[in-house]
Every structure is written in structure tokens, then in C-alpha cells.
Design an enzyme around this catalytic site. Structure first.
Site, PDB file in Angstrom:
ATOM      1  CB  SER A 303      42.076  43.265  44.437  1.00 18.71           C
ATOM      2  OG  SER A 303      40.707  42.918  44.452  1.00 18.71           O
ATOM      3  CB  THR A 304      46.875  45.358  41.866  1.00 20.68           C
ATOM      4  OG1 THR A 304      46.314  45.842  40.637  1.00 20.68           O
ATOM      5  CG2 THR A 304      47.209  43.874  41.745  1.00 20.68           C
TER       6      THR A 304
END
Length: 570
Positions: A303-304
Site C-alpha cells: 500500500s505504500t
């Protein structure tokens, strides 16, 4: 019969003339080679000097030193000595004469007793003997003290080895050097880099680059003198980070652990650490892990990556700030994409989607960007291609999609892989007013005061306004009570952060691993959020022990001390 004799005489005459001519040619050739020292117009003396240069002619070799950013040595050449005793010799009078006196004298300088040395010297079968580990790696001071004893038959031999000031100091990035097997005929010890920077810049460190250049110019030397290398690594921060890494690694026992600190306005890599690691001097632990994770480990980013998805959708003006979408799940062709809590948070804005780390929101944004254009954007951010770090065996990651579902999943960090170096370079865009910078670990090569470091821009990817918007959204992710980056909240400095929890592909059976700890946890953070000076990227894979903590809470134990230490020591 007379005719036959005439023919035989004629043949003999021809053979005699041929023999005389051959002998004459050989005599002329011999004179040319031995007296004139020439062959076909070439001066053999000069030819020997210019073309017969090889490693056996090197009598002096000094590998360049590797320094940190403050000029403190990380790796340098050191000379040590080994000792042996000549007991008998048919060609020299330099043999041990008085074994009792010799044993008593050597016992003062070696880690052996007089009796132990005496047992070695009373070897009636050997012509010469060594003294085991006690007789190697002797210091110059010990060597001088032994020589002052004036002991016949005691021989001291010098050797060069690579000395590393710290046991563990960005070990896989630095690498190591050992005596070259190809140079074993040389009179000097020539060291050869094996991995990391020692291997990447071996020609410069060993002196081979200068040696070859001089040879091409007709200049020949019996010395191989390497160039010094200055890195961007900040020694105090690096050593502090290694201690933090040990604490977390030893307590939670992850399969892998990584930590990197970058100076944002220059792209300088200030600290880099990974676990497993190895001891630089002894290389203990290298057999556990040879890879330099920063460029050789390629994983799904998780998710970064959402900070880039949101940034590009904002840059392209594809949503209104107050616009909402229904979170929880979305149908994508024949598959259902769900948020991590399965049911979502109701109707939320896209900025709130980042705060809650909504996969569904990112699918909607990728659809609006367009699948083909989104892939082009990922390529423009450097994914799927080398960062040209010059480090050995760099991975380009994986950016090939078999179907549109995979492309949409890439918007929340699945279905493609990237190295930490690729991710950090892409993420500099957010912390550096929209400009993407190359991450560099090399400051310069040469003298300490001849720094030629240049910031390398990789292009303006988004506007400063969009970058500011994403930073503010990341601050919300930290400061919102339900923000996924809440563990990185700091009372003293505002933090902009985005976490990631990616599934790990099952290489044997396909799909993803399903164990309770089978995740790749990561965080990218910028601080101070008002005017970012630093970027931190941390990642951890499959911790064996969690003690009731999630991945972000474990990584925060490295993050907070590192943030505070870096600000104090700036």
C-alpha cells in the site's frame, strides 16, 4: 651408370647449397635477436618492457580506502605479518641455532608458552615450521619486537588484508575484498572486491583503472595504487541504525528486515541496513544471505504505492476533493477486490481512502487514469527497469501484466514487484516538491576535498501543489485516530507516512501464502512534514515473533529513535 652418378652429384650440390643458405638465414636471425635485439623491425627490449607487463611484475599494491561522509575510514588496507622458523636448510646458513633461547624469546611476543614453542622447534622431520594461529596476523609492533631479538632462522613475512573498522556497517552495501586468485604470481598482495561497493568499483579501488590507462599511454609501473572512495553514508547515524536493527531483528526474528534513510534535497543515502547481515572482517554470516537487498530484493510494494496512485489522479484532476466513493468492495471483471477490513468505511473521499488505505478507492482511480496510461506512469517512475545504481546483480523488478485485473491491482501495490531503491527513487517525488531524484550512495572518488557530487534529477513528475497535497494526506494518515500510519505519530516532529502490508507470493503453489505472519510490512515517511528533509523507508518480512504487535508497531521501534537521532545529529 655415368648418367646416374651425374644426377646424384647434382642433387647433393643442390642440398648443400640449400643447407648453406638456411644456415646463413639462421645466423642472420640469431644476430638480429641476440646482438641487435630486434625482430622484423621491432625493438625487443622495448617490446619486452611494454608487452610483457603482468601481475607478477607488481611489487607494490595498495587498495583505495572507503570513507564515510565525514572522512572516517570504513575499509582500508592493513599490513600484518606471519612468522616461521627455518630448522634446516641446504642453501642457507640462516637457521635456528639455539632452540632454548629462541623459544624463550618468542614466548614474550607470541600467544604461546616457552614449552609450546620448544615442542614446535624440536620437530626433527620438518625443515621449517610455523606457529599456528599464534604466528599469523601479527602487528607491525610485534614484528619489530621479534626482529629486535636477533634470532637466527626466524623469518617474518608481510601480507596485506582488508581491514574494516566496524564489524557490521551497511555490510552488504559495502561488500568485501579478498586476495585475488588471478594475481597469485604477483610479489604484492592484490585484493579483489567480491560484492557491494568493493566489487562495483573494484577497478578504481584496486588501481587497475589507472594502471590500464597508463599502460595505454606507454607508461609502465610496478605499483598498483587504488583510488579512495567517499560515500554519502553518515557514520554516526549508520552505527546507530545497526544497533536498532539488531534489537528488532533479535526480538521479532523476521525473515528479512530493511532500513534506509535518505536526504531529500540531494538524494544522498545517509544510512542503509539489512538483516540478515554479516561481519565485514570475518565474513561470518555471509553464507546466510549474499544478496544486497536494496537493489537485489524485489517484492510487491503493497500500500505504500497508493501515494503515487492518489498523486497522479490528483495531478490529472480526475476527482473532486469532496467527491466520495463507496468503500468495502468492488467488482473488477470476474474478481472482487476488497478493502483490508472487508466491509469498508461507508462513503468516503479519496483522501480518506488513503487515510484508511482503501484498495477499492485505488481501483476507481486507476480506472479513471486508464489502464494503458497507468502502466506508462509506473514505467515513468522507473519501475520495471534498472536504477543504474552500478551495484552488482541489480534486479529490475517485475512490471508485466497478463490481464486488466492485475493492472488495477497494481494501483494498491500488488501484481508487480520493485526493489527498495526503485521505490525510494519514486517516492522522492512526494517529498521533494514533485521532482524525482536519483538515490546515490557515492559522493566522489579521489581526494577528500575534491567532491564532485551532483544532484541527479529524474524529472518533474507532479506539481509542487500536488506533492504538498499528498504530504498533507499522509500527515492525516498518521494523525487521524483511525489512520493506518498511527504508530508513526511523533510528539516532537510532524510525520507524513504511508504504510503497506502486502501478501507474499507462494512461489511453489501459486497464489499467496496464508500464514498469520506471511506478510511484507513497510512504511515510507517524510519529516518534518512541513518542509521534509529526510525520507525513511523500512520493511520487514514474516516476523516469527510478534508479541501481540502488528507490523507497523514493530517497525516503529526502529523509526522513532532513528528520526530523533537524525534530527539531533544533522
Amino acid at each position: 651408370m655415368k648418367i646416374r652418378n651425374t644426377r646424384e652429384n647434382h642433387n647433393i650440390l643442390l642440398l648443400a647449397i640449400f643447407a648453406i643458405l638456411t644456415l646463413l638465414v639462421l645466423l642472420i636471425r640469431f644476430g638480429e635477436l641476440t646482438i641487435a635485439k630486434q625482430s622484423n623491425g621491432v625493438d625487443l627490449v622495448s617490446y619486452d618492457q611494454t608487452h610483457d607487463q603482468n601481475r607478477s611484475s607488481i611489487t607494490n599494491a595498495k587498495r583505495g580506502t572507503i570513507f564515510d561522509s565525514s572522512g572516517q575510514p570504513i575499509a582500508l588496507d592493513a599490513t600484518s605479518y606471519s612468522i616461521y622458523a627455518v630448522l634446516r636448510s641446504s642453501w642457507s646458513d640462516n637457521v635456528v641455532e639455539d632452540v632454548d633461547k629462541t623459544a624463550e624469546a618468542l614466548a614474550k611476543h607470541l600467544d604461546l608458552s616457552r614449552d609450546e614453542i620448544l615442542d614446535i622447534l624440536l620437530n626433527f622431520e620438518a625443515s621449517q615450521v610455523e606457529f599456528g594461529t599464534a604466528g599469523i596476523n601479527l602487528s607491525p609492533q610485534t614484528k619489530e619486537a621479534i626482529e629486535a631479538e636477533n634470532l637466527p632462522g626466524i623469518i617474518l613475512v608481510s601480507s596485506t588484508h582488508r581491514q574494516y573498522i566496524n564489524d557490521v556497517f551497511a555490510s552488504h552495501l559495502i561488500g568485501y575484498a579478498i586476495p585475488s586468485l588471478e594475481a597469485n604470481d604477483s610479489q604484492a598482495t592484490i585484493l579483489e572486491g567480491q560484492i557491494g561497493i568493493e566489487a562495483a568499483y573494484d577497478e578504481r579501488l584496486s588501481g587497475e583503472a589507472i594502471y590500464s590507462q597508463q599502460e595505454a599511454e606507454g607508461i609502465y609501473s610496478d605499483s598498483l595504487l587504488g583510488e579512495d572512495i567517499y560515500l554519502t553514508l553518515e557514520g554516526r547515524i549508520q552505527n546507530y541504525l545497526e544497533d536498532l536493527m539488531d534489537q528488532v531483528y533479535n526480538r521479532y526474528l523476521p525473515k528479512e528486515l530493511n532500513a534506509y534513510l535518505v536526504e531529500l534535497d540531494t538524494g544522498k543515502l545517509l544510512a542503509a541496513s539489512q538483516r540478515p547481515t554479516f561481519q565485514l572482517s570475518t565474513r561470518e554470516g555471509i553464507e546466510t544471505e549474499w544478496r544486497n537487498f536494496i537493489v537485489q530484493e524485489s517484492d510487491e510494494p503493497g500500500s505504500t504505492i497508493k501515494i503515487l496512485t492518489l498523486a497522479m489522479a490528483k495531478e490529472l484532476d480526475l476527482y473532486d476533493d469532496n467527491e466520495t466513493f463507496k468503500s468495502g468492495s468492488v467488482e473488477v471483471y470476474d474478481q472482487t477486490v476488497r478493502d483490508y477490513n472487508l466491509y469498508g468505511w461507508g462513503d468516503i473521499t479519496f483522501q480518506e481512502g488513503l487515510v484508511h488505505s482503501s484498495n477499492v478507492g485505488m481501483v476507481y482511480l486507476v480506472q479513471r487514469i486508464g489502464l494503458e496510461r497507468w502502466v506508462e506512469i509506473l514505467e515513468d517512475f522507473g519501475f520495471g527497469q534498472s536504477t543504474e545504481s552500478n551495484l552488482p546483480n541489480e534486479s529490475s523488478g517485475y512490471l508485466q501484466f497478463d490481464n486488466p485485473v492485475s493492472i488495477m491491482m497494481s494501483g494498491f501495490g500488488q501484481s508487480f514487484s520493485a526493489t527498495p531503491m526503485q521505490l525510494m527513487q519514486a517516492y522522492t517525488t512526494i517529498g521533494n516538491e514533485g521532482e524525482m531524484l536519483k538515490i546515490q550512495y557515492l559522493d566522489h572518488i579521489g581526494d577528500r576535498n575534491d567532491s564532485s557530487y551532483e544532484v541527479q534529477s529524474l524529472g518533474q513528475k507532479i506539481s509542487p501543489e500536488t506533492a504538498r497535497y499528498i504530504l498533507d494526506s499522509m500527515v492525516l494518515t498518521v494523525e487521524h485516530p483511525e489512520g493506518t500510519a498511527r504508530p508513526f505519530y511523533n510528539n516532537d516532529v510532524r510525520i507524513a507516512a504511508k504504510t503497506g502490508t502486502a501478501e507474499i507470493a507462494d512461489a511453489e503453489n501459486g497464489g499467496y501464502l496464508t500464514g498469520p505472519n506471511d506478510f511484507y510490512h513497510s512504511v515510507v515517511a517524510f519529516y518534518p512534514a512541513e518542509d521534509p528533509q529526510y525520507m525513511v523507508y523500512l520493511s520487514m518480512q514474516q516476523p516469527s515473533q510478534s508479541y501481540g504487535l502488528n507490523g507497523s508497531q514493530i517497525l516503529a521501534q526502529i523509526f522513532h529513535p532513528l528520526v530523533e537521532y537524525s534530527l539531533i545529529n544533522q
